[in-house]
Design a protein around this motif. Structure first.
Motif, PDB file in Angstrom:
ATOM      1  N   ASN A  94      -4.405   8.675   6.341  1.00  0.00           N
ATOM      2  CA  ASN A  94      -5.412   7.686   5.945  1.00  0.00           C
ATOM      3  C   ASN A  94      -6.634   7.727   6.864  1.00  0.00           C
ATOM      4  O   ASN A  94      -7.778   7.640   6.396  1.00  0.00           O
ATOM      5  N   GLU A  98     -10.409   8.688   5.788  1.00  0.00           N
ATOM      6  CA  GLU A  98     -11.538   7.786   6.027  1.00  0.00           C
ATOM      7  C   GLU A  98     -12.656   8.497   6.790  1.00  0.00           C
ATOM      8  O   GLU A  98     -13.840   8.312   6.497  1.00  0.00           O
ATOM      9  N   GLU A 201      -8.917   2.927  -0.823  1.00  0.00           N
ATOM     10  CA  GLU A 201      -7.853   1.939  -1.024  1.00  0.00           C
ATOM     11  C   GLU A 201      -6.797   2.457  -1.988  1.00  0.00           C
ATOM     12  O   GLU A 201      -5.590   2.288  -1.762  1.00  0.00           O
ATOM     13  N   LYS A 204      -4.812   5.168  -0.275  1.00  0.00           N
ATOM     14  CA  LYS A 204      -3.911   4.562   0.703  1.00  0.00           C
ATOM     15  C   LYS A 204      -2.679   3.978   0.004  1.00  0.00           C
ATOM     16  O   LYS A 204      -1.555   4.143   0.457  1.00  0.00           O
ATOM     17  N   TYR A 208       1.152   5.308   0.306  1.00  0.00           N
ATOM     18  CA  TYR A 208       2.255   4.425   0.678  1.00  0.00           C
ATOM     19  C   TYR A 208       3.382   4.539  -0.339  1.00  0.00           C
ATOM     20  O   TYR A 208       4.569   4.576   0.013  1.00  0.00           O
TER      21      TYR A 208
END
Length: 218
Positions: A94, A98, A201, A204, A208
């Motif tokens: 992540n 970014e 987002e 991410k 997950y």
């Protein structure tokens, strides 16, 4: 007249021709920039057709194909390329993703800053060169006035007025070009930053989910 005044007079006379040449170049470059901006409108700006809330909702749908959403959107090619670059590296963490997103946004901003740099420079140089072109001929004009040479005075004043007009036209046009382009690019960057945040987002969340599926069952 002192020797210092003579030196300044010689310098001013020597600068007159370069100033006029530079003003002509500025006017020509301004004409070219106007054409480039018009071409950019028809080849790029008018093709931007995206409903941002709808696209964000579509990207946030579970199981959504992010690449397909981006490709089918009404975004510009540069925006699509920047967003797709972030999706093409599923192996990234992540934080790494970014960092890549920030770098892509910075690259786009640098491209847009470079595009308006020339018109910004002309907007600053135009009045300066116009003022120089106005003041330099006034010295010989004043001398001609004292000698009663109206022809030389008229020529000096004509040069002064022409250079002033050229400098102001170049600067004014360049300011308009910079203003229009900056408004376009601010909109482009706002859209890109919003979608990049949304994309991060979603990535991410997907990351997950993938990690959760890979976790050993106890």
């Amino acid at each position: 007249m002192s020797i210092f005044n003579e030196i300044l007079r010689v310098l001013a006379d020597a600068l007159q021709t370069p100033v006029v040449i530079l003003l002509i170049i500025l006017v020509l470059v301004t004409v070219v920039l106007t054409g480039v901006m018009i071409g950019e409108f028809f080849t790029e700006h008018r093709h931007l057709n995206v409903e941002l809330p709808r696209l964000v909702d579509r990207m946030n749908e579970r199981g959504a194909d992010l690449e397909l959403c981006i490709q089918e959107s009404g975004l510009l090619k540069r925006q699509k390329k920047a967003l797709l670059e972030v999706t093409l590296h599923p192996e990234l963490t992540n934080l790494m993703r970014e960092a890549l997103a920030v770098r892509m946004i910075q690259n786009e901003q640098e491209v847009y800053d470079k595009r308006v740099r020339t018109s910004d420079l002309i907007a600053k140089l135009g009045p300066v060169l116009g003022l120089l072109g106005t003041l330099i001929p006034l010295g010989p004009g004043i001398i001609a006035l004292g000698q009663g040479d109206t022809a030389a005075l008229s020529a000096s004043l004509l040069t002064a007025f022409d250079t002033t007009v050229a400098g102001l036209i170049a600067a004014g046009t360049a300011m308009v070009i910079s203003g229009i382009r900056n408004s376009w690019y601010e909109n482009y960057m706002s859209i890109l930053e919003t979608l990049m945040e949304c994309l991060l987002e979603v990535e991410k969340r997907n990351g997950y989910t993938r990690e959760k599926r890979k976790a050993p069952q106890r």
